[in-house]
Design a protein around this motif. Structure first.
Motif, mmCIF file in Angstrom:
data_model
loop_
_atom_site.group_PDB
_atom_site.id
_atom_site.type_symbol
_atom_site.label_atom_id
_atom_site.label_comp_id
_atom_site.label_asym_id
_atom_site.label_seq_id
_atom_site.Cartn_x
_atom_site.Cartn_y
_atom_site.Cartn_z
ATOM 1 N N VAL A 1 0.660 -1.089 0.027
ATOM 2 C CA VAL A 1 -0.091 -0.146 -0.012
ATOM 3 C C VAL A 1 1.326 1.373 -0.518
ATOM 4 N N GLU A 2 0.644 2.062 -0.701
ATOM 5 C CA GLU A 2 1.612 3.591 -1.088
ATOM 6 C C GLU A 2 0.318 4.637 -0.235
ATOM 7 N N LEU A 3 0.787 4.085 1.149
ATOM 8 C CA LEU A 3 0.301 5.331 2.354
ATOM 9 C C LEU A 3 0.508 6.853 1.750
ATOM 10 N N ASP A 4 1.568 7.661 0.658
ATOM 11 C CA ASP A 4 1.358 8.528 1.056
ATOM 12 C C ASP A 4 0.577 8.735 -0.329
ATOM 13 N N ARG A 5 -0.297 7.695 -1.078
ATOM 14 C CA ARG A 5 -0.726 8.620 -2.384
ATOM 15 C C ARG A 5 -2.196 8.231 -2.214
ATOM 16 N N VAL A 6 -2.440 7.118 -1.053
ATOM 17 C CA VAL A 6 -3.864 7.124 -0.217
ATOM 18 C C VAL A 6 -4.715 8.435 -0.298
ATOM 19 N N GLY A 7 -5.585 8.639 -0.896
ATOM 20 C CA GLY A 7 -7.159 9.670 -1.005
ATOM 21 C C GLY A 7 -6.561 11.020 -1.504
ATOM 22 N N ILE A 8 -5.400 11.004 -2.194
ATOM 23 C CA ILE A 8 -4.571 12.073 -3.105
ATOM 24 C C ILE A 8 -4.664 12.108 -4.257
ATOM 25 N N ALA A 9 -5.224 12.463 -5.215
ATOM 26 C CA ALA A 9 -5.345 12.547 -6.655
ATOM 27 C C ALA A 9 -4.190 13.459 -7.520
ATOM 28 N N ASP A 10 -4.258 11.728 -7.908
ATOM 29 C CA ASP A 10 -2.525 12.151 -8.625
ATOM 30 C C ASP A 10 -3.142 12.375 -10.224
ATOM 31 N N ALA A 11 -3.854 13.240 -10.698
ATOM 32 C CA ALA A 11 -4.174 13.646 -11.797
ATOM 33 C C ALA A 11 -5.178 14.654 -11.520
ATOM 34 N N SER A 12 -5.310 16.161 -12.661
ATOM 35 C CA SER A 12 -6.054 16.857 -12.111
ATOM 36 C C SER A 12 -7.767 16.583 -12.786
ATOM 37 N N ASN A 13 -7.990 15.939 -13.345
ATOM 38 C CA ASN A 13 -9.195 15.789 -14.234
ATOM 39 C C ASN A 13 -10.048 14.538 -13.562
ATOM 40 N N TYR A 14 -9.941 14.690 -11.927
ATOM 41 C CA TYR A 14 -10.755 14.047 -10.780
ATOM 42 C C TYR A 14 -10.254 14.235 -9.553
ATOM 43 N N GLU A 15 -12.146 14.323 -8.490
ATOM 44 C CA GLU A 15 -11.760 14.845 -6.913
ATOM 45 C C GLU A 15 -11.528 13.758 -6.625
ATOM 46 N N LEU A 16 -10.023 14.427 -5.217
ATOM 47 C CA LEU A 16 -9.714 13.254 -4.326
ATOM 48 C C LEU A 16 -8.788 14.051 -3.694
ATOM 49 N N ASN A 17 -9.565 14.562 -2.263
ATOM 50 C CA ASN A 17 -8.731 15.663 -1.336
ATOM 51 C C ASN A 17 -9.486 14.924 0.046
ATOM 52 N N LEU A 18 -8.077 14.298 0.457
ATOM 53 C CA LEU A 18 -9.104 13.754 2.378
ATOM 54 C C LEU A 18 -8.347 14.079 3.049
ATOM 55 N N SER A 19 -9.420 13.867 4.341
ATOM 56 C CA SER A 19 -8.785 14.135 5.645
ATOM 57 C C SER A 19 -7.956 12.507 5.987
ATOM 58 N N ASN A 20 -6.831 13.148 7.241
ATOM 59 C CA ASN A 20 -5.739 12.661 7.103
ATOM 60 C C ASN A 20 -6.939 11.423 7.714
ATOM 61 N N ASN A 21 -7.900 11.902 9.233
ATOM 62 C CA ASN A 21 -8.721 10.281 9.142
ATOM 63 C C ASN A 21 -9.229 9.302 8.567
ATOM 64 N N GLU A 22 -9.975 10.326 7.285
ATOM 65 C CA GLU A 22 -10.560 9.114 6.301
ATOM 66 C C GLU A 22 -9.687 8.803 5.538
ATOM 67 N N LYS A 23 -8.943 9.126 5.195
ATOM 68 C CA LYS A 23 -6.833 8.110 4.825
ATOM 69 C C LYS A 23 -6.955 6.554 5.670
ATOM 70 N N LYS A 24 -7.038 7.617 7.401
ATOM 71 C CA LYS A 24 -6.329 5.619 7.916
ATOM 72 C C LYS A 24 -8.161 5.194 8.419
ATOM 73 N N ARG A 25 -8.775 5.637 7.882
ATOM 74 C CA ARG A 25 -9.965 4.700 8.125
ATOM 75 C C ARG A 25 -10.070 4.191 6.815
ATOM 76 N N ARG A 26 -10.118 4.767 5.457
ATOM 77 C CA ARG A 26 -9.817 3.594 4.936
ATOM 78 C C ARG A 26 -9.081 2.235 4.388
ATOM 79 N N VAL A 27 -7.890 2.375 5.012
ATOM 80 C CA VAL A 27 -6.616 1.541 4.818
ATOM 81 C C VAL A 27 -6.594 0.759 5.997
ATOM 82 N N SER A 28 -6.958 1.272 7.199
ATOM 83 C CA SER A 28 -7.469 0.635 7.904
ATOM 84 C C SER A 28 -8.590 -0.814 8.034
ATOM 85 N N VAL A 29 -9.996 -0.122 7.093
ATOM 86 C CA VAL A 29 -10.817 -1.406 6.122
ATOM 87 C C VAL A 29 -9.827 -2.552 5.353
ATOM 88 N N LEU A 30 -8.756 -1.684 4.708
ATOM 89 C CA LEU A 30 -8.165 -2.623 3.858
ATOM 90 C C LEU A 30 -8.064 -3.733 4.232
#
Length: 288
Positions: free
Chosen positions: A158-187
């Motif tokens: 899991v690339e932790l520094d990329r979860v919840g962060i967009a890697d392109a400008s043509n879609y929306e993705l900017n999660l809070s740290n709490n949501e990033k942590k929650r998503r990796v935890s459920v994974l």
């Protein structure tokens, strides 16, 4: 340095399984996927695509809302998800591509290896007969399925520094740290309870981890991918320790977990499986 990656290499065991179908070698034989290694023998495997599907399905079982599949926008194009990673966990973790006049693409921050057997295919077949058409005057349909028994090894990074962060400008993705942590935890929950959704009607198998090597790293590398082996049903601990020592400058923490009582001899260095996953979840507090 900040941790950038969480990698888990795991062992599981299939006592009587046909995990992933391959191309038919004969009309009445259902083959399994195999790869020929340098020793000239064929080793069964479950593809990384199938493992990713299993993880997605398990996320849904755990209560996560998944991105619904949409038909391709172009002729002969592949079906895709909605491409809304801000809203859907699977679009975030597993990526997507929507091919149109402007292609919208997210590269998956969750990298998955095939689940490869550590023991070769021995030519074993399950013989069966389908009698469904007999009452209607038809003949019984005889068929066979390739089966295998043994330990399998897989890796998830899991690339932790990329979860919840967009890697392109043509879609929306900017999660809070709490949501990033929650998503990796459920994974991590999905990995701990991993179950295959295909070929389970006649060949029910439990592919959840029975032994894991987990590490939190400041670089991105699946350090245990080729370094978790067994010998006479015992885990090769010296190789694991050598691996950790070789990467000590980039390993922030590491953990071993096992299903106690599953192997011929428990390892003192390994935590019970549940405790090992709890420890990995605590690492996320340092990252997010």
């Amino acid at each position: 340095m900040q941790a950038k990656c969480l990698t888990i290499t795991y062992l599981t065991k299939a006592s009587y399984a046909s995990l992933n179908g391959g191309d038919k070698e004969a009309d009445n034989i259902s083959s399994i996927k195999k790869i020929q290694m340098s020793d000239g023998k064929e080793y069964p495997y479950k593809s990384s695509q199938a493992i990713r599907r299993d993880l997605r399905e398990q996320l849904a079982v755990l209560g996560e809302e998944l991105s619904e599949t949409e038909t391709a926008k172009q002729d002969k194009g592949a079906a895709t998800t909605q491409g809304k990673p801000q809203q859907f966990i699977d679009d975030d973790l597993f990526g997507f591509m929507q091919a149109d006049k402007v292609t919208i693409k997210r590269t998956s921050p969750v990298r998955v290896s095939p689940l490869i057997a550590l023991e070769p295919y021995r030519g074993e077949l399950d013989f069966a007969t389908n009698y469904m058409g007999v009452k209607a005057g038809g003949n019984p349909n005889i068929f066979e399925s390739e089966i295998h028994s043994g330990f399998y090894r897989g890796t998830i990074l899991v690339e932790l520094d990329r979860v919840g962060i967009a890697d392109a400008s043509n879609y929306e993705l900017n999660l809070s740290n709490n949501e990033k942590k929650r998503r990796v935890s459920v994974l991590l929950d999905a990995i701990q309870t991993l179950w295959g959704v295909g070929r389970q009607s006649r060949f029910l198998a439990d592919i959840s981890p029975k032994f894991i090597c987990g590490a939190l790293l400041t670089v991105k590398n699946p350090i245990f991918l080729e370094c978790l082996t067994t010998n006479d049903s015992l885990v090769n601990m010296p190789l694991i320790e050598s691996t950790v020592n070789d990467f000590k400058n980039v390993v922030k923490d590491w953990v071993l977990g096992e299903r106690k009582g599953f192997f011929e001899k428990d390892l003192e260095q390994a935590l019970p499986m549940g405790e090992a996953f709890v420890k990995m979840k605590k690492w996320l507090d340092e990252v997010y």
